[in-house]
Each structure stands twice: as structure tokens, then as C-alpha cells.
Design a protein around this motif. Sequence first.
Motif, mmCIF file in Angstrom:
data_model
loop_
_atom_site.group_PDB
_atom_site.id
_atom_site.type_symbol
_atom_site.label_atom_id
_atom_site.label_comp_id
_atom_site.label_asym_id
_atom_site.label_seq_id
_atom_site.Cartn_x
_atom_site.Cartn_y
_atom_site.Cartn_z
ATOM 1 N N ILE A 89 8.382 15.901 -7.276
ATOM 2 C CA ILE A 89 7.147 15.128 -7.140
ATOM 3 C C ILE A 89 6.563 15.399 -5.756
ATOM 4 N N SER A 90 5.299 15.824 -5.722
ATOM 5 C CA SER A 90 4.705 16.311 -4.476
ATOM 6 C C SER A 90 3.711 15.314 -3.899
ATOM 7 N N GLU A 91 3.253 15.635 -2.694
ATOM 8 C CA GLU A 91 2.209 14.829 -2.055
ATOM 9 C C GLU A 91 0.928 14.879 -2.880
ATOM 10 N N GLN A 92 0.648 16.035 -3.501
ATOM 11 C CA GLN A 92 -0.525 16.150 -4.354
ATOM 12 C C GLN A 92 -0.443 15.187 -5.532
ATOM 13 N N ASP A 93 0.749 15.091 -6.145
ATOM 14 C CA ASP A 93 0.931 14.155 -7.257
ATOM 15 C C ASP A 93 0.640 12.730 -6.811
ATOM 16 N N GLN A 94 1.146 12.366 -5.648
ATOM 17 C CA GLN A 94 0.922 11.019 -5.121
ATOM 18 C C GLN A 94 -0.563 10.780 -4.864
ATOM 19 N N ARG A 95 -1.262 11.814 -4.383
ATOM 20 C CA ARG A 95 -2.680 11.686 -4.087
ATOM 21 C C ARG A 95 -3.489 11.449 -5.365
ATOM 22 N N VAL A 96 -3.116 12.159 -6.431
ATOM 23 C CA VAL A 96 -3.800 11.989 -7.711
ATOM 24 C C VAL A 96 -3.611 10.570 -8.225
ATOM 25 N N ILE A 97 -2.380 10.065 -8.168
ATOM 26 C CA ILE A 97 -2.096 8.713 -8.635
ATOM 27 C C ILE A 97 -2.887 7.694 -7.820
ATOM 28 N N SER A 98 -2.946 7.879 -6.512
ATOM 29 C CA SER A 98 -3.707 6.963 -5.654
ATOM 30 C C SER A 98 -5.178 6.956 -6.041
ATOM 31 N N GLN A 99 -5.708 8.119 -6.394
ATOM 32 C CA GLN A 99 -7.118 8.205 -6.763
ATOM 33 C C GLN A 99 -7.398 7.386 -8.019
ATOM 34 N N VAL A 100 -6.478 7.427 -8.972
ATOM 35 C CA VAL A 100 -6.647 6.652 -10.204
ATOM 36 C C VAL A 100 -6.559 5.163 -9.904
ATOM 37 N N VAL A 101 -5.552 4.756 -9.126
ATOM 38 C CA VAL A 101 -5.363 3.341 -8.806
ATOM 39 C C VAL A 101 -6.564 2.797 -8.034
ATOM 40 N N GLU A 102 -7.040 3.563 -7.053
ATOM 41 C CA GLU A 102 -8.180 3.106 -6.255
ATOM 42 C C GLU A 102 -9.451 3.024 -7.085
ATOM 43 N N SER A 103 -9.523 3.805 -8.164
ATOM 44 C CA SER A 103 -10.686 3.732 -9.054
ATOM 45 C C SER A 103 -10.595 2.548 -10.008
ATOM 46 N N GLY A 104 -9.457 1.850 -10.018
ATOM 47 C CA GLY A 104 -9.304 0.663 -10.857
ATOM 48 C C GLY A 104 -9.129 0.974 -12.333
ATOM 49 N N ARG A 105 -8.593 2.142 -12.659
ATOM 50 C CA ARG A 105 -8.416 2.513 -14.057
ATOM 51 C C ARG A 105 -6.979 2.270 -14.502
ATOM 52 N N ALA A 106 -6.807 2.049 -15.815
ATOM 53 C CA ALA A 106 -5.462 1.935 -16.365
ATOM 54 C C ALA A 106 -4.752 3.266 -16.170
ATOM 55 N N LEU A 107 -3.421 3.222 -16.101
ATOM 56 C CA LEU A 107 -2.651 4.408 -15.716
ATOM 57 C C LEU A 107 -1.448 4.609 -16.625
#
Length: 468
Positions: A299-317
Motif C-alpha cells: 500500500i503506497s502513499e499514492q493509494d492513501q492520497r486517492v482514499i483521502s480525496q474520496v473521503v474529503e469529497s464526502g462520498r461513500a467508499l
Amino acid sequence: MTDDAIWAALAEEFQPDVDAALAEEEGPVPVVAVVGRPNVGKSTLVNRIIGRRQAVVEDKPGVTRDRVSYDAVWAGRKFMVVDTGGWEPDAKGRAAAIAGQAEIAMRTADVIILVVDAIVGATDVDEAAAKVLQRGKKPVLLVANKIDDQRQEPEASGLWSLGLGEPFPVSALHGRGSGDLLDEIMKLMPEVPEDFGPKEGGPRRVALVGRPNVGKSSLLNQLSKDMRAVVDDVAGTTVDPVDSLVDIDGETWHLVDTAGLRRRVAQASGTEYYASLRTQGAIEAAEVAVVLLDASQAISEQDQRVISQVVESGRALVIAYNKWDLVDEERHYYLEREIEREMRRVAWAPRINISAMTGRAVAKLAREIRVALAGWEQRVSTGELNQWMAALIAAHPHPIRGGKAPRILFATQVDIRPPRFILFTSGKLDPQYVRYVERRLREDFGFVGSPISIQVKAREKRGKPAKK
């Protein structure tokens, strides 16, 4: 009094505080769409309107391919500017997709700006665009661009023939006339903007996101049983979002395959930059995002960044660990350790192990998406929430700071999609205690697959003026 009556009376007492808290927040803002044929200076005008060089500008047509939104302020009023790709009638292939995005912007905007190159004059494409806009019910401003000085202003007069009223002579490059244009935009903006967010009804929108080459396009092809998206071992094959209606587990879903999100979007250029912007737009237009991770790699920093982008957008995950067919026992052991260490902050997101290549468990993806959407739309009644909060505080009160502890006076859920709560308190709460409240909310009510927002509002004491 019964418990229900007590909570009803308390809710009525705090309703003015709830209304005031919601009024402080920014609601939807008016939308201004900038449209026109390719290479007339739309992105340059967008940069001029927003007051910063953010939209990418190159001296060649077709740089902007999708709708890209930017926040703007003029005369103290906030609005959104949508930059679009060049609009052409009867376009084919990729040009048709670009034109389609521009037409969506025209339908969803509150004000439309048609940009025309005044030096070239009105072309057949400009006339076709003007006819489309004349049939619409939206206010339209005609901008005669590239009028760099007063001597060129007569060039704008020829654009009266488009039938959209008086042309505004503007130099987007130098800023000439942009202030007058903005003043006119303010006059045409509605007080209540049109709702431009995801619409109710129809198939649920699902964005497939992740870093490059994790198998997003392969998953789309596997689910659709068709080659909807180009698949290649070279990372970055997908540039434009690929939309597909796909039947999974007896239900039709609107899936969007997106470009892989780069580590540093600000350092990307050209195609990569726009791919990243379009992916963000796809996330914001979706209701749920399926983040694909390559289970065969760490699991990379890029993966974490993508997840953060979804969470900050307020979308279900939903998190899908792809390429499970490549995971052996040793990798499985280390992956579990990585998940425990790296994914603790999104432990609430449903997990599924799949293989887009072999089809392993992809049919079960719909079940996890439904779970995440249910959590995203979950609501707790005010009475139940406050009874729960009273029990929570009794069992685990806020730590004492400076000789006294702040009290939570009232709690209410003010929104869903995602769930949003306001806690009215007698003083500021420690961030650690707010995180504890969120953790217990999840433990006792679920909210699986959804981010949660908790806002703390310290209530002013009655009869005492607020501190300046």
C-alpha cells in the motif's frame, strides 16, 4: 412528560441555534459556464475571471477536454466558473465527447458566456452555438474576445448578427473590459442557483478510482462483459472518464472508469494534469467511489492520497483489493499487517478481494456498494441521538480542563450523504474527544462505508454578549 416530549421540547429550544449554524455554511453557489468553439480564449478568460492562472492555456485548440470548475468571487459574491472544451456541431469521436461535456455545462449553468474570437469574426460554428443558446432559457452573455485596444472595438460590432444582444469587447489576455463583464454577470445571476449536483433517480453513480495501472479499466470490462475501456500494461492508458451502464447482481449501475491519480497533480502537465482534474470531477459527481488497490504490491502513499480525496469529497467508499490472483500466502500475511497499520483511519469502509482479470468475486461488488450507500444515507433521530449521547457522556465524560469540563448540551444530525452532525456545547471540545464520539457513533449505529462530519458549536450563554 414522556421522553419523546422532552426531546421534542429540547429540539425546539435549540432549533434557532441549528438554523444559525446551517446559515453560516456555504450552500450551492451560482454557476457560470464559459463555452465556445476551440481556441477562442475560453481558458484565458476563466483565468481572468477567477483572478489566478489555474486553467491550463496553450496556443493550440483542444487543450481543455472536459468541464473543469473553479471558485470565484466578485463584488463580495461567490460563484463557480466552469471551463469547457471547444463546442462543435456534428462533432465525431473524441470531439463529440468534448462537445457533449460543453452541452452539459450549458444545461446546468445559471449564466452562460459564449466566447467568440472578434478578430476572426463569427464563424459557422459560432452561429450554430448561438442558435442552440437562443433556444435555451438561460441568460447568455456574448464576449467578443481579443479586443486588445480601442482601435479594435469596431471588430466586435459584427457579432450583433449572432442574435445574442450586444457583444462585450474583452481582452482576456490583458484584462481589458473584464470588470464590466463581471458586473453584468452579477446582474444576471439568480439569488437561488439551479441545483447542479447529482440528481435523484436513475442508476446509482459509481466512480472507479485508484493510482495508475491497478486494474480499473479491466474491472469495468469484466463487469460489462465487453471491451468498454482500453487496457494496457502501460500506466496511464485511461485519460478521459469512461461512462458505462452495467448490470451487476440484478441492478443497473452507472460506472465511471477514471484516469489514475498522480502523486503530485500540481507537477503534472498537459494530458496528466487534465486527467487528474477530470478524475476529481468524476468523484464529486459520483455517489460512491470504489478505490482499487493492487493487492500484490505494498500500500503506497499514492493509494492513501486517492482514499483521502474520496473521503474529503464526502462520498461513500468501498475498497477493492484487486489482482488477488497474484497474492500468495506470504504476501497475504504482509498485506493484512499493512491494512491494520495503514488503513486504520478508513476501517469503516467495506473491503472486498477481487481479481478483475479472472472475474473472482467481482459480482459481489454490488453488495458492498449497497452497504456503503446505505451508510451514506443513514439518519439517526434527534431523540435517539440525544439519549445515546447522554449515556455516552455518563459512561465517559469529557476530561476536565482548567478546573471544569465542557458539556454537550444537544446533538442533532442535520444532513445525510454524508451524515453530518452538530454538537452544541458549553465550551470547546478536545479533538480527541470528538474522535471518540465519532468512533462510538460508528460502533453503535454503523454508518458503514461513509465518512462522518461532526461540527462543534459552543453555545453563547444567555444574556451575555459574544466576545469581540
